[in-house]
Design a protein around this motif. Structure first.
Motif, PDB file in Angstrom:
ATOM      1  N   GLU A 161       0.853  -1.177   0.000  1.00 48.35           N
ATOM      2  CA  GLU A 161       0.000   0.000   0.000  1.00 48.35           C
ATOM      3  C   GLU A 161       0.897   1.237   0.000  1.00 48.35           C
ATOM      4  O   GLU A 161       1.941   1.259   0.631  1.00 48.35           O
ATOM      5  CB  GLU A 161      -0.852   0.023   1.267  1.00 48.35           C
ATOM      6  N   ARG A 162       0.448   2.295  -0.670  1.00 49.23           N
ATOM      7  CA  ARG A 162       1.227   3.536  -0.674  1.00 49.23           C
ATOM      8  C   ARG A 162       0.393   4.725  -0.163  1.00 49.23           C
ATOM      9  O   ARG A 162       0.838   5.865  -0.260  1.00 49.23           O
ATOM     10  CB  ARG A 162       1.645   3.900  -2.108  1.00 49.23           C
ATOM     11  N   MET A 164      -1.530   7.683   1.737  1.00 47.53           N
ATOM     12  CA  MET A 164      -1.146   8.686   2.737  1.00 47.53           C
ATOM     13  C   MET A 164      -2.370   8.932   3.610  1.00 47.53           C
ATOM     14  O   MET A 164      -3.425   9.318   3.091  1.00 47.53           O
ATOM     15  CB  MET A 164      -0.751   9.965   2.011  1.00 47.53           C
ATOM     16  N   LYS A 214       8.673  -1.286  -1.924  1.00 47.11           N
ATOM     17  CA  LYS A 214       7.916  -0.589  -0.872  1.00 47.11           C
ATOM     18  C   LYS A 214       8.871   0.003   0.156  1.00 47.11           C
ATOM     19  O   LYS A 214       8.738   1.163   0.559  1.00 47.11           O
ATOM     20  CB  LYS A 214       6.941  -1.563  -0.200  1.00 47.11           C
ATOM     21  N   GLU A 217      10.883   3.020  -1.107  1.00 42.68           N
ATOM     22  CA  GLU A 217      10.084   4.268  -1.184  1.00 42.68           C
ATOM     23  C   GLU A 217      10.129   5.017   0.146  1.00 42.68           C
ATOM     24  O   GLU A 217      10.412   6.218   0.206  1.00 42.68           O
ATOM     25  CB  GLU A 217       8.626   3.939  -1.518  1.00 42.68           C
ATOM     26  N   ILE A 225      14.155  13.415   4.440  1.00 43.09           N
ATOM     27  CA  ILE A 225      13.731  14.254   5.570  1.00 43.09           C
ATOM     28  C   ILE A 225      14.944  14.527   6.468  1.00 43.09           C
ATOM     29  O   ILE A 225      15.157  15.640   6.939  1.00 43.09           O
ATOM     30  CB  ILE A 225      12.597  13.580   6.365  1.00 43.09           C
ATOM     31  N   ILE A 259      10.760  18.793   4.167  1.00 44.57           N
ATOM     32  CA  ILE A 259      10.508  19.811   5.195  1.00 44.57           C
ATOM     33  C   ILE A 259      11.145  19.410   6.535  1.00 44.57           C
ATOM     34  O   ILE A 259      10.826  18.337   7.060  1.00 44.57           O
ATOM     35  CB  ILE A 259       8.978  19.986   5.416  1.00 44.57           C
ATOM     36  N   GLY A 263      10.625  15.892  14.038  1.00 41.13           N
ATOM     37  CA  GLY A 263      10.975  14.466  13.952  1.00 41.13           C
ATOM     38  C   GLY A 263      10.081  13.728  12.975  1.00 41.13           C
ATOM     39  O   GLY A 263       9.173  14.290  12.392  1.00 41.13           O
ATOM     40  N   VAL A 264      10.366  12.416  12.829  1.00 36.78           N
ATOM     41  CA  VAL A 264       9.632  11.567  11.881  1.00 36.78           C
ATOM     42  C   VAL A 264       8.872  10.521  12.671  1.00 36.78           C
ATOM     43  O   VAL A 264       9.466   9.657  13.325  1.00 36.78           O
ATOM     44  CB  VAL A 264      10.627  10.881  10.901  1.00 36.78           C
ATOM     45  N   CYS A 268       5.266   3.882   9.952  1.00 40.55           N
ATOM     46  CA  CYS A 268       6.031   3.323   8.831  1.00 40.55           C
ATOM     47  C   CYS A 268       7.434   3.848   8.675  1.00 40.55           C
ATOM     48  O   CYS A 268       8.390   3.068   8.711  1.00 40.55           O
ATOM     49  CB  CYS A 268       5.234   3.546   7.564  1.00 40.55           C
ATOM     50  N   LEU A 269       7.597   5.176   8.520  1.00 42.30           N
ATOM     51  CA  LEU A 269       8.945   5.659   8.244  1.00 42.30           C
ATOM     52  C   LEU A 269       9.952   5.315   9.339  1.00 42.30           C
ATOM     53  O   LEU A 269      11.099   4.999   9.035  1.00 42.30           O
ATOM     54  CB  LEU A 269       8.930   7.167   7.963  1.00 42.30           C
ATOM     55  N   ASP A 272      10.321   1.199   8.565  1.00 36.22           N
ATOM     56  CA  ASP A 272      10.588   0.563   7.272  1.00 36.22           C
ATOM     57  C   ASP A 272      12.064   0.553   6.854  1.00 36.22           C
ATOM     58  O   ASP A 272      12.519  -0.479   6.324  1.00 36.22           O
ATOM     59  CB  ASP A 272       9.710   1.202   6.191  1.00 36.22           C
ATOM     60  N   TYR A 328       1.283  12.219  15.055  1.00 31.14           N
ATOM     61  CA  TYR A 328       2.606  12.240  14.399  1.00 31.14           C
ATOM     62  C   TYR A 328       2.615  13.149  13.198  1.00 31.14           C
ATOM     63  O   TYR A 328       3.684  13.548  12.708  1.00 31.14           O
ATOM     64  CB  TYR A 328       3.041  10.821  14.018  1.00 31.14           C
ATOM     65  N   LYS A 329       1.385  13.499  12.702  1.00 32.18           N
ATOM     66  CA  LYS A 329       1.311  14.432  11.570  1.00 32.18           C
ATOM     67  C   LYS A 329      -0.001  15.200  11.640  1.00 32.18           C
ATOM     68  O   LYS A 329      -0.906  14.814  12.386  1.00 32.18           O
ATOM     69  CB  LYS A 329       1.444  13.708  10.240  1.00 32.18           C
ATOM     70  N   ARG A 408       7.083  22.578  13.761  1.00 31.40           N
ATOM     71  CA  ARG A 408       6.448  22.117  12.525  1.00 31.40           C
ATOM     72  C   ARG A 408       6.199  23.246  11.529  1.00 31.40           C
ATOM     73  O   ARG A 408       5.289  23.153  10.708  1.00 31.40           O
ATOM     74  CB  ARG A 408       5.105  21.431  12.849  1.00 31.40           C
TER      75      ARG A 408
HETATM   76  C1  LIG Z   1       7.080   7.474   0.353  1.00 32.73           C
HETATM   77  C2  LIG Z   1       5.906   8.027   1.097  1.00 32.73           C
HETATM   78  O1  LIG Z   1       5.454   9.142   0.827  1.00 32.73           O
HETATM   79  N1  LIG Z   1       5.364   7.226   2.072  1.00 32.73           N
HETATM   80  C3  LIG Z   1       4.178   7.684   2.747  1.00 32.73           C
HETATM   81  C4  LIG Z   1       4.361   7.538   4.260  1.00 32.73           C
HETATM   82  O2  LIG Z   1       3.252   8.168   4.827  1.00 32.73           O
HETATM   83  P1  LIG Z   1       3.229   8.584   6.418  1.00 32.73           P
HETATM   84  O3  LIG Z   1       1.874   8.328   6.907  1.00 32.73           O
HETATM   85  O4  LIG Z   1       4.375   7.950   7.120  1.00 32.73           O
HETATM   86  O5  LIG Z   1       3.402  10.173   6.400  1.00 32.73           O
HETATM   87  P2  LIG Z   1       4.645  11.092   5.978  1.00 32.73           P
HETATM   88  O6  LIG Z   1       4.081  12.276   5.302  1.00 32.73           O
HETATM   89  O7  LIG Z   1       5.681  10.313   5.305  1.00 32.73           O
HETATM   90  O8  LIG Z   1       5.181  11.594   7.432  1.00 32.73           O
HETATM   91  C5  LIG Z   1       5.914  10.744   8.265  1.00 32.73           C
HETATM   92  C6  LIG Z   1       6.545  11.646   9.322  1.00 32.73           C
HETATM   93  O9  LIG Z   1       7.565  12.451   8.705  1.00 32.73           O
HETATM   94  C7  LIG Z   1       7.317  13.831   8.950  1.00 32.73           C
HETATM   95  N2  LIG Z   1       7.717  14.566   7.755  1.00 32.73           N
HETATM   96  C8  LIG Z   1       7.162  14.270   6.553  1.00 32.73           C
HETATM   97  C9  LIG Z   1       7.573  14.942   5.425  1.00 32.73           C
HETATM   98  C10 LIG Z   1       8.578  15.943   5.516  1.00 32.73           C
HETATM   99  O10 LIG Z   1       8.966  16.581   4.533  1.00 32.73           O
HETATM  100  N3  LIG Z   1       9.108  16.217   6.752  1.00 32.73           N
HETATM  101  C11 LIG Z   1       8.715  15.551   7.869  1.00 32.73           C
HETATM  102  O11 LIG Z   1       9.209  15.813   8.968  1.00 32.73           O
HETATM  103  C12 LIG Z   1       5.831  13.931   9.245  1.00 32.73           C
HETATM  104  O12 LIG Z   1       5.556  15.040  10.071  1.00 32.73           O
HETATM  105  C13 LIG Z   1       5.571  12.612   9.980  1.00 32.73           C
HETATM  106  O13 LIG Z   1       5.897  12.721  11.348  1.00 32.73           O
HETATM  107  O14 LIG Z   1       4.397   6.135   4.628  1.00 32.73           O
HETATM  108  C14 LIG Z   1       3.209   5.414   4.256  1.00 32.73           C
HETATM  109  C15 LIG Z   1       3.330   4.013   4.815  1.00 32.73           C
HETATM  110  O15 LIG Z   1       4.014   3.192   4.237  1.00 32.73           O
HETATM  111  O16 LIG Z   1       2.692   3.843   5.872  1.00 32.73           O
HETATM  112  C16 LIG Z   1       3.081   5.437   2.754  1.00 32.73           C
HETATM  113  O17 LIG Z   1       1.954   4.684   2.373  1.00 32.73           O
HETATM  114  C17 LIG Z   1       2.968   6.886   2.291  1.00 32.73           C
HETATM  115  O18 LIG Z   1       2.892   6.929   0.874  1.00 32.73           O
END
Ligand SMILES: CC(=O)N[C@@H]1[C@@H](OP(=O)(O)OP(=O)(O)OC[C@H]2O[C@@H](n3ccc(=O)[nH]c3=O)[C@H](O)[C@@H]2O)O[C@H](C(=O)O)[C@@H](O)[C@@H]1O
Ligand SMILES: NC(=O)C1=CN([C@@H]2O[C@H](COP(=O)(O)OP(=O)(O)OC[C@H]3O[C@@H](n4cnc5c(N)ncnc54)[C@H](O)[C@@H]3O)[C@@H](O)[C@H]2O)C=CC1
Length: 428
Positions: A161-162, A164, A214, A217, A225, A259, A263-264, A268-269, A272, A328-329, A408
């Motif tokens: 799955e991809r 958001m 996956k 990505e 990030i 951006i 934090g992240v 997933c991130l 993964d 987290y977001k 943020r």
């Molecule tokens: C490659 C990609 O864009 N993966 C996506 C990601 O979505 P996820 O829900 O983890 O959200 P995200 O926008 O990546 O944010 C993750 C975290 O990173 C932070 N974040 C995000 C983007 C950025 O530029 N800076 C930053 O600090 C966000 O605030 C958050 O805390 O992971 C998802 C997943 O696999 O669960 C996936 O389906 C989504 O497509």
């Protein structure tokens, strides 16, 4: 099987009705298939069958209710209800055991449940994000448990799955999709099934390539990030607003800097990249270091806060600190691996009182005003849209001291009368 998929008479079971499983089950039910959703959390089953999703996602309740109304979707916690289905789609969680080891116990238990329910000719699809080679290993497990031959007596696919969160239903339809089969025919059948609602491009490959794709990505995103976060450290060295620099750098046709922030988080991130490089982590310095940089951002945010305390000689142990945002977001209620929790852990022992407020998650205080009244400092930890509309000068009137730390990039122009510090805001 091909015909049953084409005429929508194939019986489907979705295992795990969370952020991925429930929307997927709803989409397939509204595409005309009869779908049984198996979920171990009985409270979740009850909520779903009552027409109310347990997760926050635009459009989910109305789409769920239409799937229930047309009789095509039912949730259950009884494995008897998923016997002899044509297709099983596994969407269970795949967390880490510690800070880097995959925990596949949920996946294995789900595969065992499927093995005990499936029939000859079933198609088994794993949507969960898994370490490379896992789908093949699970196919072998099913062979051992059922005596069936993978690729001949049953089909097996990894279909990552991809989506958001916050845009799941749009992305379920318009994202391109990968189908990684243990055999080409497995991938073809999965592609046929998903094309019942997917309008994006679809690609077929092996299950191992799909698993690696996956993870690549999300690792790509995590590393980028981390690079943005490292650029944010430069802002203080040169007294610039790093967001202005990033915006200008991104006018380059081949540059897309991410951006910086506190934090992240998410499901997933943070995990993964480890699923990808485990167990040879020492061989992947860049990916490992990126994780360390992203995980250091809550501590960096604490440093900004304590720097502000020092500027007005505020003894930290006497301060009241209000954390705005626990998710987290932005615009999400998901707090999994949230940087806000890491920040709270890091300051809890050193300040007088930590208050929290999140419009989606709740917190120690029910309202923004109550959480901020009499506080010395505010730390913005989530980019909820509602935080972008806050009148900080107004809000500052009910604070004891006026420190504002932006984790943020929510505050464009620092409010008058505040000590303002923000990640990447080296001009203040
Ligand atoms: C490659 C990609 O864009 N993966 C996506 C990601 O979505 P996820 O829900 O983890 O959200 P995200 O926008 O990546 O944010 C993750 C975290 O990173 C932070 N974040 C995000 C983007 C950025 O530029 N800076 C930053 O600090 C966000 O605030 C958050 O805390 O992971 C998802 C997943 O696999 O669960 C996936 O389906 C989504 O497509
Ligand atoms: N959340 C997201 O945005 C995305 C998640 N993914 C991946 O999808 C997978 C699922 O993620 P989420 O849906 O977020 O997890 P989740 O935790 O929200 O949902 C998993 C659900 O499965 C249930 N469950 C676990 N074991 C079960 C079993 N044996 N039988 C029945 N139900 C069972 C859990 O109770 C839970 O409700 C993970 O591998 C994740 O990495 C991939 C892309 C996006």
């Amino acid at each position: 099987m091909r015909e049953k998929i084409e005429n929508r008479t194939a019986e489907l079971a979705v295992i795990g009705l969370g952020y991925i499983g429930l929307p997927t089950a709803i989409m397939l039910a509204n595409a005309g298939f009869r779908v049984t959703g198996l979920e171990i959390r009985e409270d979740v089953v009850e909520k779903i069958n009552s027409g109310h999703a347990h997760i926050i996602e635009p459009e989910i309740d109305e789409l769920l209710q239409s799937a229930l109304k047309n009789g095509n979707l039912r949730a259950t916690s009884n494995t008897e209800d998923i016997k002899e289905k044509d297709v099983y789609i596994i969407c269970v969680q795949t967390p880490l055991k510690d800070d880097k080891t995959p925990n596949l116990s949920y996946l294995e238990s789900a595969v065992r449940t499927v093995a005990g329910a499936m029939k000859k000719g079933s198609l088994v699809i794993i949507e969960s994000t898994v370490p490379p080679l896992t789908t093949a290993k699970m196919a072998t497990l099913i062979e051992e448990l059922t005596g069936l031959k993978a690729g001949e007596d049953f089909y097996m696919v990894h279909a990552p799955e991809r989506v958001m969160p916050g845009r799941i239903f749009k992305e379920l339809v318009y994202n391109s999709r990968i189908f990684g089969g243990i055999t080409p025919e497995s991938a073809e059948l999965a592609e046929l099934l998903y094309r019942s609602f997917v309008k994006g491009q679809t690609f077929k490959t092996s299950s191992t390539v799909s698993e690696v794709v996956k993870l690549m990505e999300n690792t790509f995103r995590d590393v980028n990030i981390a690079l943005a976060n490292e650029f944010a450290f430069l802002a203080y060295q040169y007294g610039i607003n790093v967001f202005e620099a990033i915006e200008l750098a991104n006018t380059h046709p081949r540059v897309r800097i991410h951006i910086p922030g506190i934090g992240v988080g998410g499901h997933c991130l943070p995990k993964d990249p480890h699923l990808l490089i485990w167990p040879a982590e020492e061989d992947f310095g860049l990916i490992r270091l990126a994780r360390e940089i992203n995980d250091s951002m809550p501590l960096f945010t604490k440093d900004l806060l304590f720097k502000a305390f020092r500027e007005i000689n505020l003894p930290p142990e006497e301060t009241v600190v209000t954390i705005l945002g626990l998710a987290y977001k932005g615009n999400s209620d998901d707090t999994r691996n949230s940087p806000a929790s890491a920040l709270i852990e890091a300051i809890r022992e050193d300040v007088g009182e930590v208050r929290t407020y999140d419009p989606y998650v709740g917190g120690t205080h029910e309202s923004l005003e109550a959480a901020v009244s009499g506080a010395d400092a505010i730390v913005i930890a989530t980019d909820h849209t509602s935080f972008k509309a806050i009148n900080w000068e107004e809000l500052g009137k009910i604070m004891r001291n006026k420190i504002l730390i932006d984790g943020r990039h929510v505050v464009k122009e620092p409010p008058k009368g505040f000590i303002f510090k923000g990640i990447g805001r080296g001009e203040y």
